[in-house]
Enzyme design. Sequence first.
Site, short mmCIF file in Angstrom:
data_model
loop_
_atom_site.label_atom_id
_atom_site.label_comp_id
_atom_site.label_asym_id
_atom_site.label_seq_id
_atom_site.Cartn_x
_atom_site.Cartn_y
_atom_site.Cartn_z
CB SER A 1 -0.94 0.01 1.21
OG SER A 1 -1.91 -1.01 1.09
CB VAL A 2 4.35 2.24 0.70
CG1 VAL A 2 4.35 1.98 2.20
CG2 VAL A 2 5.03 1.09 -0.04
#
Length: 576
Positions: free
Chosen positions: A304-305
């Site tokens: 998700s970064v």
Amino acid sequence: MSTGQSRGVSTRRPPPMTPMGRARYVVMMSLILIGLGLLAGRIVDLHVINRTFLQGQGDARTLRTDPIPAHRGMITDRNGEPLAISTPVMTLWANPQQLPEDNIQRLMLAKALGTDLDSLNERVAGYSDKEFMYLSRRLTPAEAQPIVDLRMPGVYAREEYKRYYPTGEVTAQLLGVTNVDDAGQEGLELAYNSYLSGEPGKRRVLKDRRGRLVRDLEVLQEAQPGGDLTLSIDQRLQYMAYRELKVAMDENDADGASLVMLDARTGEVLAMVNQPSYNPNNRAGLDPRGLRNQAIVDVFEPGSVMKPLAMSALLETGKFPLDTVVDTSPGWMRIDRYTIRDVSNNGKLTLAGILRKSSNIGMSKLTLQLDEPVVPDKYRSLGFGQAPGTGFPGEATGNVPSPRVWSSSQWAALSYGYGLSVSPLQLASAYTAIANHGKRLPPSLLRLNSPSEGEQVIRSDVADDMLHMMDEVVSPQGIRRAVVPGYSVAGKSGTARKTGAGGYQKSSYRSLFVGITPVSDPRIITVVMIDNPKAGAYYGGAIAAPVFARIAGNALRILDVPPDRLDEMAEQDSKK
């Protein structure tokens, strides 16, 4: 009696020489004259005709040209603090054919070398047909002197240099190491070996027939020391980051960890740390895992970064205003043969809400509304799938797929950080675009005299919008463990499943956090990755975010960056 007779003087003459006697006389005189002629000729030959040749032969047996070792250049941090230096040492070698056969002398030599007579004799026997063998290498002058003082025939000493790393394991994977000949083998020592090595010199010396030095005659060529290398690393930040990362790995029973901290204004690497590490000054019992500079040479699926970077690509299409609302109910969806899930059912979310809740459903629904692969194209423009260009040996390029036909599941997966591979350094470098109004700065391990202006890869207004969205992610209502008291933080966490032989593993994760601080005037960008934490929680917001908060807070104070949210600090203090 005559007068002559009275005085006792004989008047008799010698008998005349016979022909045979005369012949012998002539032969003897001829031989003497020939011998004298030959001797005179030999003298002329030695002193006149062949003088140059014979003098050269004599010099060859007494004059030697010895190398003068070159001092390897020093490696320092950005403030001039030494990270790698060379210290003088002695190497002892022997000519086995000149070593004494007497066991008493051999025993004295063996004791001085710290070995036994049998071992020494066995080694010498193995080199009996050669004229060179090492006895001991890289001894300190104090250790070598007792052996030199023995004045043992056939034993010689040579000056060399040994590399020493004052920061030990704190910078081990970044600096690398040199071998026994002081040549770079890993890391920056290898990358800049020719620059650091310098050029050895030459000197003419007079030695006796046993090869012992009588005196120095002249320097034929001065040794040229290697160049000094100034890194972008700040030793203070490196120490602090190493300590915090080690504590985090131990507390979470993790397999490893990596951290990269960049100067948001220049792209310079201020700190780069990995766990586990090793001590380059003592490599006994070395853990092979500690050799790799994971922050540069290893890649993984980031999870998700990547969402803020993917969101910037979506916003640039102009199809999604900032107030766009996406219905993520019921918290899962089927795409092709796969099921995509959120941690919970978040209902309707704005774009900022999608980032704050880290919704895979929201990112997938937005991406699938497009007809072009804007997300992978944006990833490539941000440097993913390409070498970072630091010059570090083995730096990873990662991978951004480019199939001829994109499936819906591939598009969706890329939008929330799966289906591609990146390194921590690439990730940190990509976020310089968000911190610099859309300009991505190339990363540098060397201190820059004139930083790059960067390349515009995100529209400036979109980059600013993303920075403020990420600012909302790090708050008491969002990822509160990433909050740095007194400073604004724009950040994003990520939790990515690890792959194994049978695909994605059910209970093995990487926990990540990327943060930019302070938001009002970005100074540092920090990526924290904890590999496979096993002591309880594994979410990036729970594991990596607190590490970021401690490291970023300390770094800002070390760099003397003034707080930009004193009102929040005062409010928190009043609540206490």
